[in-house]
Design a protein around this motif. Structure first.
Motif, short mmCIF file in Angstrom:
data_model
loop_
_atom_site.label_atom_id
_atom_site.label_comp_id
_atom_site.label_asym_id
_atom_site.label_seq_id
_atom_site.Cartn_x
_atom_site.Cartn_y
_atom_site.Cartn_z
N ASP A 52 -3.92 11.36 -46.53
CA ASP A 52 -5.14 10.96 -45.83
C ASP A 52 -6.13 10.37 -46.82
O ASP A 52 -6.65 11.08 -47.70
N LEU A 53 -6.38 9.05 -46.67
CA LEU A 53 -7.28 8.33 -47.59
C LEU A 53 -8.60 7.96 -46.93
O LEU A 53 -9.33 7.11 -47.43
N ARG A 54 -8.92 8.61 -45.82
CA ARG A 54 -10.10 8.19 -45.07
C ARG A 54 -11.42 8.56 -45.75
O ARG A 54 -12.43 7.89 -45.53
N GLU A 55 -11.41 9.60 -46.56
CA GLU A 55 -12.63 9.99 -47.26
C GLU A 55 -12.68 9.31 -48.63
O GLU A 55 -11.69 9.35 -49.38
N PRO A 56 -13.79 8.68 -48.98
CA PRO A 56 -13.84 7.93 -50.24
C PRO A 56 -13.82 8.79 -51.49
O PRO A 56 -13.50 8.31 -52.58
N ASP A 57 -14.16 10.09 -51.36
CA ASP A 57 -14.28 10.93 -52.56
C ASP A 57 -13.14 11.92 -52.73
O ASP A 57 -13.15 12.73 -53.67
N ARG A 58 -12.15 11.90 -51.84
CA ARG A 58 -11.03 12.82 -51.99
C ARG A 58 -9.81 12.32 -51.23
O ARG A 58 -9.93 11.51 -50.31
N VAL A 59 -8.66 12.84 -51.63
CA VAL A 59 -7.39 12.54 -50.97
C VAL A 59 -6.82 13.85 -50.45
O VAL A 59 -6.71 14.84 -51.20
N THR A 60 -6.45 13.86 -49.16
CA THR A 60 -5.89 15.06 -48.54
C THR A 60 -4.43 14.81 -48.21
O THR A 60 -4.08 13.75 -47.69
N VAL A 61 -3.59 15.80 -48.54
CA VAL A 61 -2.16 15.67 -48.24
C VAL A 61 -1.74 16.83 -47.36
O VAL A 61 -2.36 17.90 -47.36
N ARG A 62 -0.68 16.60 -46.59
CA ARG A 62 -0.11 17.66 -45.74
C ARG A 62 1.33 17.85 -46.15
O ARG A 62 2.12 16.88 -46.16
#
Length: 311
Positions: free
Chosen positions: A277-287
């Motif tokens: 998930d690259l939707r937030e400019p300040d972090r990357v979230t993975v599942r």
């Protein structure tokens, strides 16, 4: 027949054509003008411009009736046909139409789109208007119409090329680069297609823009099997591995730069994960995948057991 050799029963000149022909019956006004033209020729004192004048008078009369009756479209078609008949009556040539560039469209389709028939008179054809009408056809990308006197009309068209496959509400369509639906395709034929595959409402209009962006990131583009438009605002990319890349609504190019950097450093695209998930400019979230999550939970349990023994 009666005693004078005439048919006793009336004949409906507007009867439907033979089965198998998709042709609309002529309007009352068109039949009226045809009969008037034939009758005018029967009078020897009417020749050339005389016939034209008679038909013109009848056209004005018929036009008034068409406006009053709400049949203006039929009137224009009939008037065009009548004008051709009148022009030919004074010696003007019927256009010899040459159509080139048509592959999917048939000759009849091109003529119909241009508003021209096989009986159209070259002198009365408006080349600019015919070209504009052709460009309204969803299959036609470019058109050229040239009048070459005395009797030749050249129509050259360039059909739109298939660009991508679009899935929407269970339907699969072939679209041009501008998003125009130009054909339909069966689900079984999609696997054999090398075209981009986009899904969702609005995806057909923005597909070219997305793939132009992906062309700047060949390592990502080569792995994309489908692009899903979400809420007509942003894209999710489905990769060959099954991994979903969630792009932001804005600055998708920056997000892809981050993804390329993460893959170069941590091989994130080959990890045992299902979503980036690259939707937030300040972090990357993975599942994590189910298997990876189960392995992680087992590792945590083992760690707790070891800590319990040590204490």
């Amino acid at each position: 027949m009666d005693r004078r050799g005439r048919f006793a029963e009336s004949v409906d000149l507007r009867q439907a054509p033979e089965e198998g022909f998709d042709v609309a019956p002529p309007s009352r006004f068109s039949l009226f003008l045809r009969r008037a033209s034939v009758r005018a020729r029967q009078f020897h004192f009417l020749r050339g411009t005389g016939i034209v004048s008679v038909i013109a008078i009848l056209a004005v009369t018929g036009g008034y009736g068409a406006i009053k009756g709400g049949h203006l479209d039929q009137f224009y078609v009939s008037l065009h046909n009548a004008a051709d008949q009148a022009a030919q009556a004074v010696g003007l040539e019927t256009a010899q139409v040459v159509v080139s560039g048509a592959k999917r469209l048939k000759r009849a389709d091109v003529l119909r789109a241009a508003g021209i028939t096989e009986q159209s008179t070259l002198f009365l054809i408006d080349a600019a208007k015919a070209r504009a009408a052709l460009l309204e056809n969803p299959w036609i990308a470019e058109a050229e119409v040239r009048k070459l006197y005395p009797d030749r009309l050249e129509i050259r068209i360039e059909e739109k090329k298939a660009y991508a496959i679009w899935q929407n509400k269970g339907e699969f369509s072939v679209i041009a680069k501008d998003g125009t639906v130009i054909d339909h395709i069966a689900a079984k034929d999609i696997r054999n297609s090398a075209m981009p595959f986009v899904v969702g409402v609005g995806a057909e209009k923005k597909a070219a823009e997305l793939y132009a962006l992906l062309a700047r990131f060949p390592s990502i583009k080569s792995e994309v099997v489908a692009a899903v438009m979400v809420g007509e605002r942003r894209w999710n990319l489905r990769l060959k591995s099954g991994l979903d890349i969630r792009l932001p609504e804005e600055n998708a190019d920056v997000a892809l730069l981050r993804l390329v950097a993460l893959d170069r450093e941590d091989r994130i695209l080959t990890r045992d994960i299902t979503v980036v998930d690259l939707r937030e400019p300040d972090r990357v979230t993975v599942r994590l995948s189910n298997e990876a999550k189960a392995a992680r939970d087992a590792a945590f349990r083992d760690m707790k057991k070891k800590k319990g023994k040590d204490t």
